[in-house]
Enzyme design. Structure first.
Site, PDB file in Angstrom:
ATOM      1  N   GLN A  52       0.929   3.013  -1.990  1.00 48.29           N
ATOM      2  CA  GLN A  52       2.048   3.415  -1.152  1.00 48.29           C
ATOM      3  C   GLN A  52       3.326   3.469  -1.984  1.00 48.29           C
ATOM      4  O   GLN A  52       3.273   3.681  -3.184  1.00 48.29           O
ATOM      5  CB  GLN A  52       2.175   2.407   0.005  1.00 48.29           C
ATOM      6  CG  GLN A  52       0.998   2.401   0.950  1.00 48.29           C
ATOM      7  CD  GLN A  52       1.109   3.487   2.003  1.00 48.29           C
ATOM      8  OE1 GLN A  52       2.162   4.086   2.216  1.00 48.29           O
ATOM      9  NE2 GLN A  52      -0.002   3.762   2.673  1.00 48.29           N
ATOM     10  N   VAL A  53       4.451   3.180  -1.348  1.00 47.29           N
ATOM     11  CA  VAL A  53       5.749   3.249  -2.008  1.00 47.29           C
ATOM     12  C   VAL A  53       6.078   1.934  -2.719  1.00 47.29           C
ATOM     13  O   VAL A  53       5.712   0.850  -2.251  1.00 47.29           O
ATOM     14  CB  VAL A  53       6.874   3.609  -1.002  1.00 47.29           C
ATOM     15  CG1 VAL A  53       7.082   2.509   0.032  1.00 47.29           C
ATOM     16  CG2 VAL A  53       8.173   3.942  -1.719  1.00 47.29           C
ATOM     17  N   THR A  54       6.737   2.040  -3.861  1.00 46.38           N
ATOM     18  CA  THR A  54       7.277   0.874  -4.556  1.00 46.38           C
ATOM     19  C   THR A  54       8.592   1.267  -5.207  1.00 46.38           C
ATOM     20  O   THR A  54       8.993   2.432  -5.192  1.00 46.38           O
ATOM     21  CB  THR A  54       6.298   0.279  -5.582  1.00 46.38           C
ATOM     22  OG1 THR A  54       6.758  -1.034  -5.951  1.00 46.38           O
ATOM     23  CG2 THR A  54       6.175   1.146  -6.827  1.00 46.38           C
ATOM     24  N   TYR A  55       9.256   0.271  -5.764  1.00 40.89           N
ATOM     25  CA  TYR A  55      10.527   0.480  -6.461  1.00 40.89           C
ATOM     26  C   TYR A  55      10.363   0.129  -7.928  1.00 40.89           C
ATOM     27  O   TYR A  55       9.687  -0.851  -8.265  1.00 40.89           O
ATOM     28  CB  TYR A  55      11.622  -0.403  -5.842  1.00 40.89           C
ATOM     29  CG  TYR A  55      12.897  -0.424  -6.646  1.00 40.89           C
ATOM     30  CD1 TYR A  55      13.730   0.690  -6.692  1.00 40.89           C
ATOM     31  CD2 TYR A  55      13.268  -1.548  -7.374  1.00 40.89           C
ATOM     32  CE1 TYR A  55      14.894   0.691  -7.453  1.00 40.89           C
ATOM     33  CE2 TYR A  55      14.433  -1.558  -8.130  1.00 40.89           C
ATOM     34  CZ  TYR A  55      15.240  -0.441  -8.164  1.00 40.89           C
ATOM     35  OH  TYR A  55      16.388  -0.444  -8.923  1.00 40.89           O
ATOM     36  N   SER A 116       3.171  -5.304  -8.763  1.00 43.14           N
ATOM     37  CA  SER A 116       2.475  -4.246  -8.021  1.00 43.14           C
ATOM     38  C   SER A 116       1.587  -3.445  -8.964  1.00 43.14           C
ATOM     39  O   SER A 116       1.880  -3.336 -10.152  1.00 43.14           O
ATOM     40  CB  SER A 116       3.497  -3.302  -7.376  1.00 43.14           C
ATOM     41  OG  SER A 116       4.349  -4.008  -6.508  1.00 43.14           O
ATOM     42  N   LEU A 117       0.509  -2.890  -8.412  1.00 44.34           N
ATOM     43  CA  LEU A 117      -0.431  -2.076  -9.185  1.00 44.34           C
ATOM     44  C   LEU A 117      -0.563  -0.695  -8.557  1.00 44.34           C
ATOM     45  O   LEU A 117      -0.513  -0.561  -7.337  1.00 44.34           O
ATOM     46  CB  LEU A 117      -1.827  -2.705  -9.190  1.00 44.34           C
ATOM     47  CG  LEU A 117      -2.000  -4.117  -9.708  1.00 44.34           C
ATOM     48  CD1 LEU A 117      -3.446  -4.551  -9.541  1.00 44.34           C
ATOM     49  CD2 LEU A 117      -1.582  -4.213 -11.149  1.00 44.34           C
ATOM     50  N   GLY A 118      -0.765   0.295  -9.390  1.00 41.96           N
ATOM     51  CA  GLY A 118      -1.056   1.645  -8.921  1.00 41.96           C
ATOM     52  C   GLY A 118      -1.736   2.405 -10.043  1.00 41.96           C
ATOM     53  O   GLY A 118      -1.201   2.477 -11.149  1.00 41.96           O
ATOM     54  N   ALA A 131       3.578  -2.989 -12.449  1.00 44.44           N
ATOM     55  CA  ALA A 131       5.022  -3.207 -12.527  1.00 44.44           C
ATOM     56  C   ALA A 131       5.286  -4.677 -12.220  1.00 44.44           C
ATOM     57  O   ALA A 131       5.061  -5.130 -11.095  1.00 44.44           O
ATOM     58  CB  ALA A 131       5.748  -2.305 -11.539  1.00 44.44           C
ATOM     59  N   CYS A 147       4.674  -1.354  -0.914  1.00 45.70           N
ATOM     60  CA  CYS A 147       3.220  -1.143  -0.908  1.00 45.70           C
ATOM     61  C   CYS A 147       2.678  -0.925   0.501  1.00 45.70           C
ATOM     62  O   CYS A 147       1.504  -1.162   0.772  1.00 45.70           O
ATOM     63  CB  CYS A 147       2.511  -2.290  -1.619  1.00 45.70           C
ATOM     64  SG  CYS A 147       3.099  -2.533  -3.306  1.00 45.70           S
TER      65      CYS A 147
END
Length: 191
Positions: A52-55, A116-118, A131, A147
């Protein structure tokens, strides 16, 4: 990153890139618009990674992992576990107890998300990565559902280790992932 992945062949070396980004929200392939609450002056960029979205912003260590998973005999879940363990080991070295969660990929200190992972896999090769929040301003996370989780509380290393910077975390992060990948010794070159 995309060009590297597109151009690589069976003999291409794997690479790990450590970077910091200017302020930006990135929306993964599964991203839903309702998770971007108030972007304000921070740009929103569509990404081809999962999630999803992260910064991303200054004071956050981003690690892109450009690995040939077929050659390394790693599945996607294996890579996620390896990345999470890399961060857990890195944080343990500086006295922070962290853990992954089965219900929400990433790394947590208590209930707060610190990493966070992507990922994206193309032709058996990974790109994108993780990140890790080091000494960054966390307030932009309040403008999104990180996320995809409403109310997800974010954390940064300096909440526990005041002298942490991306400069002193990056070499540890790299050493830990290389150890888990069973790679030979390396030379760390800061650009």
């Amino acid at each position: 990153m995309h060009n590297f992945t597109d151009m690589r062949d069976e003999n291409s070396h794997d690479e790990i890139w450590l970077v910091e980004h200017y302020p930006v929200f990135t929306q993964g392939q599964a991203g839903k618009a309702e998770h971007i609450l108030m972007p304000g002056d921070i740009p929103v960029v569509q990404s081809d990674r999962g999630g999803q979205v992260t910064y991303h912003g200054p004071g956050q260590q981003v690690m892109y992992v450009l690995l040939n998973l077929k050659r390394r005999k790693l599945g996607v879940r294996d890579l996620v576990t390896l990345l999470e363990q890399t961060v857990v080991n890195t944080l343990a070295e500086i006295g922070i107890e962290a853990h992954p969660r089965a219900d929400a990929p990433g790394v947590y200190v208590g209930e707060k998300k610190i990493c966070s992972l992507g990922l994206r896999i193309r032709r058996g090769c990974s790109f994108h990565g993780l990140a890790l929040n080091v000494n960054m301003d966390l307030s932009p996370f309040l403008r999104i559902n990180p996320c995809g989780y409403a109310g997800m509380e974010m954390a940064k290393i300096t909440q526990w280790k005041e002298d942490a910077t991306t400069d002193n975390i990056a070499p540890r992060l790299l050493a830990n992932i290389l150890a888990l990948l069973n790679n030979p010794p390396y030379e760390y070159i800061a650009a």
